[in-house]
Design a protein around this motif. Sequence first.
Motif, PDB file in Angstrom:
ATOM      1  N   ALA A 191      52.097  91.499   1.981  1.00  0.00           N
ATOM      2  CA  ALA A 191      51.502  90.000   2.315  1.00  0.00           C
ATOM      3  C   ALA A 191      50.933  89.493   0.810  1.00  0.00           C
ATOM      4  N   ARG A 192      49.600  91.094   0.664  1.00  0.00           N
ATOM      5  CA  ARG A 192      49.067  91.303  -0.657  1.00  0.00           C
ATOM      6  C   ARG A 192      49.696  91.232  -2.204  1.00  0.00           C
ATOM      7  N   THR A 193      51.068  91.870  -2.042  1.00  0.00           N
ATOM      8  CA  THR A 193      51.506  92.462  -3.266  1.00  0.00           C
ATOM      9  C   THR A 193      52.059  90.698  -3.285  1.00  0.00           C
ATOM     10  N   ILE A 194      52.852  90.375  -2.125  1.00  0.00           N
ATOM     11  CA  ILE A 194      53.735  89.178  -2.357  1.00  0.00           C
ATOM     12  C   ILE A 194      52.339  87.803  -3.556  1.00  0.00           C
ATOM     13  N   VAL A 195      51.545  87.554  -2.602  1.00  0.00           N
ATOM     14  CA  VAL A 195      50.549  86.785  -3.375  1.00  0.00           C
ATOM     15  C   VAL A 195      49.662  87.264  -4.582  1.00  0.00           C
ATOM     16  N   SER A 196      49.773  87.835  -4.982  1.00  0.00           N
ATOM     17  CA  SER A 196      50.006  89.351  -6.509  1.00  0.00           C
ATOM     18  C   SER A 196      50.642  88.468  -7.393  1.00  0.00           C
ATOM     19  N   MET A 197      51.590  88.790  -7.100  1.00  0.00           N
ATOM     20  CA  MET A 197      52.751  88.468  -7.514  1.00  0.00           C
ATOM     21  C   MET A 197      53.352  87.129  -8.077  1.00  0.00           C
ATOM     22  N   GLU A 198      53.044  86.147  -6.739  1.00  0.00           N
ATOM     23  CA  GLU A 198      53.239  84.594  -7.025  1.00  0.00           C
ATOM     24  C   GLU A 198      51.941  84.440  -8.141  1.00  0.00           C
ATOM     25  N   ALA A 199      51.119  84.319  -7.359  1.00  0.00           N
ATOM     26  CA  ALA A 199      49.650  84.277  -8.782  1.00  0.00           C
ATOM     27  C   ALA A 199      50.055  84.626 -10.298  1.00  0.00           C
ATOM     28  N   SER A 200      50.383  85.913 -10.340  1.00  0.00           N
ATOM     29  CA  SER A 200      51.326  86.426 -11.926  1.00  0.00           C
ATOM     30  C   SER A 200      52.199  85.530 -12.699  1.00  0.00           C
ATOM     31  N   ALA A 201      52.660  84.933 -11.580  1.00  0.00           N
ATOM     32  CA  ALA A 201      54.055  84.470 -12.046  1.00  0.00           C
ATOM     33  C   ALA A 201      53.404  82.679 -12.364  1.00  0.00           C
ATOM     34  N   ALA A 202      53.118  82.356 -11.277  1.00  0.00           N
ATOM     35  CA  ALA A 202      52.105  81.194 -12.021  1.00  0.00           C
ATOM     36  C   ALA A 202      51.337  81.353 -12.823  1.00  0.00           C
ATOM     37  N   GLY A 203      50.609  82.092 -13.536  1.00  0.00           N
ATOM     38  CA  GLY A 203      50.005  82.498 -14.479  1.00  0.00           C
ATOM     39  C   GLY A 203      50.952  81.994 -16.141  1.00  0.00           C
ATOM     40  N   ASN A 204      51.947  82.968 -15.391  1.00  0.00           N
ATOM     41  CA  ASN A 204      52.691  83.692 -16.843  1.00  0.00           C
ATOM     42  C   ASN A 204      53.815  81.309 -17.096  1.00  0.00           C
ATOM     43  N   VAL A 205      54.220  81.489 -15.663  1.00  0.00           N
ATOM     44  CA  VAL A 205      54.621  80.245 -16.422  1.00  0.00           C
ATOM     45  C   VAL A 205      53.554  78.758 -17.140  1.00  0.00           C
ATOM     46  N   ALA A 206      52.512  79.179 -16.970  1.00  0.00           N
ATOM     47  CA  ALA A 206      50.944  78.180 -17.165  1.00  0.00           C
ATOM     48  C   ALA A 206      50.781  78.822 -18.995  1.00  0.00           C
ATOM     49  N   ARG A 207      51.251  79.759 -19.123  1.00  0.00           N
ATOM     50  CA  ARG A 207      50.915  80.487 -20.578  1.00  0.00           C
ATOM     51  C   ARG A 207      52.312  80.437 -20.792  1.00  0.00           C
ATOM     52  N   LEU A 208      53.352  80.151 -20.919  1.00  0.00           N
ATOM     53  CA  LEU A 208      54.617  79.871 -21.192  1.00  0.00           C
ATOM     54  C   LEU A 208      54.713  77.634 -21.811  1.00  0.00           C
ATOM     55  N   ALA A 209      53.992  77.817 -21.050  1.00  0.00           N
ATOM     56  CA  ALA A 209      54.001  76.383 -21.862  1.00  0.00           C
ATOM     57  C   ALA A 209      53.417  75.798 -22.245  1.00  0.00           C
ATOM     58  N   ARG A 210      52.403  76.608 -23.267  1.00  0.00           N
ATOM     59  CA  ARG A 210      52.099  76.545 -24.220  1.00  0.00           C
ATOM     60  C   ARG A 210      52.847  76.633 -25.040  1.00  0.00           C
ATOM     61  N   GLY A 211      54.093  77.167 -25.228  1.00  0.00           N
ATOM     62  CA  GLY A 211      55.498  77.516 -26.096  1.00  0.00           C
ATOM     63  C   GLY A 211      56.074  76.179 -26.331  1.00  0.00           C
ATOM     64  N   LEU A 212      56.360  75.722 -25.435  1.00  0.00           N
ATOM     65  CA  LEU A 212      56.537  73.614 -25.473  1.00  0.00           C
ATOM     66  C   LEU A 212      56.301  73.156 -25.762  1.00  0.00           C
ATOM     67  N   PRO A 213      56.569  72.412 -26.714  1.00  0.00           N
ATOM     68  CA  PRO A 213      56.418  71.073 -27.173  1.00  0.00           C
ATOM     69  C   PRO A 213      55.672  69.336 -26.248  1.00  0.00           C
ATOM     70  N   ALA A 214      55.009  69.358 -26.724  1.00  0.00           N
ATOM     71  CA  ALA A 214      54.402  67.732 -26.312  1.00  0.00           C
ATOM     72  C   ALA A 214      55.627  67.274 -25.216  1.00  0.00           C
ATOM     73  N   PRO A 215      55.635  66.243 -24.210  1.00  0.00           N
ATOM     74  CA  PRO A 215      54.231  65.796 -23.345  1.00  0.00           C
ATOM     75  C   PRO A 215      55.116  67.223 -22.540  1.00  0.00           C
ATOM     76  N   THR A 216      56.006  67.778 -22.910  1.00  0.00           N
ATOM     77  CA  THR A 216      56.485  69.136 -21.527  1.00  0.00           C
ATOM     78  C   THR A 216      55.460  70.046 -21.166  1.00  0.00           C
ATOM     79  N   GLY A 217      54.866  70.451 -22.602  1.00  0.00           N
ATOM     80  CA  GLY A 217      54.624  71.477 -22.477  1.00  0.00           C
ATOM     81  C   GLY A 217      53.765  71.400 -21.854  1.00  0.00           C
ATOM     82  N   PRO A 218      52.517  70.567 -22.166  1.00  0.00           N
ATOM     83  CA  PRO A 218      50.750  70.372 -21.533  1.00  0.00           C
ATOM     84  C   PRO A 218      51.278  70.153 -19.957  1.00  0.00           C
ATOM     85  N   ALA A 219      51.834  69.070 -19.803  1.00  0.00           N
ATOM     86  CA  ALA A 219      52.562  68.502 -18.112  1.00  0.00           C
ATOM     87  C   ALA A 219      52.732  69.388 -18.048  1.00  0.00           C
ATOM     88  N   LEU A 220      52.880  70.450 -18.094  1.00  0.00           N
ATOM     89  CA  LEU A 220      53.777  71.612 -17.054  1.00  0.00           C
ATOM     90  C   LEU A 220      52.564  72.531 -16.891  1.00  0.00           C
TER      91      LEU A 220
END
Length: 254
Positions: A70-99
């Motif tokens: 369960a702890r590993t699952i939470v850690s992996m979910e948090a990491s995936a969310a952080g990766n999505v947010a950081r990858l969003a910076r590589g997408l153009p507006a308005p999608t990137g900032p909104a994501l």
Amino acid sequence: MLIVLKAVLFIGGLTALALLVHLLVRRTVPLHVLEAHHPVAGVLLTLVGSVYGIVLAFVLVAVWQGFEDARTIVSMEASAAGNVARLARGLPAPTGPALHDATVAYLEAVIRDGWPRMAEAHRSAEVDQRIATMWRLLVTFEPRSEGTRNVHLEALDQMGDLATQRGLRLLASRYQLPHLLWVVLIIGGIATLCFVNFFGLRYPRSEALMTIVVALLLSAAIYTILALHQPFSGDVRVPPAHMEEELSLLQEGS
């Protein structure tokens, strides 16, 4: 502090009860009667103790493994969310900032609303809405360059990991140890303590001390199982620490 108090009350209460039964047996059953049981009782106690020890160890390992998963699952979910947010910076507006903002809002909703509801084996409608917004932003986006397409594909992959880990987390929050195993644990513990009382020694204090030690070990093991078998609602719970850490990093711009 509350967990420690509950542990002391549970373990101490069962140990006191076992000692009370032991003293009652010693007061009512003559020593020579108890000594007559030694040949047969010794064999049976070895058999019962061995079988119960195997069951107890199996359940303890399974419960602890489930808690760690369960702890590993939470850690992996948090990491995936952080990766999505950081990858969003590589997408153009308005999608990137909104994501990026939608991912931050997702983590905030999980911590604020999802965790308390999960402790009651419920899912959060707010978190469902946040993750749906993230999916909509990603699947409706049309990349116009090769670089943007690569970022988009990686963001989709991380979003899939996030959704998978969230599903596993919700599934783990509803898990309960099968009732049959609880029956086996309780009956096995009672049987073991009962067989201990079939023995009689000429030194009552030593015998009482041994009864206390056995009762302490059994009750402590059962309490550990009881505290850990529901990783998000038991006495010992998996905290949203990884979620909070990832949210803090994103809010700081990392």
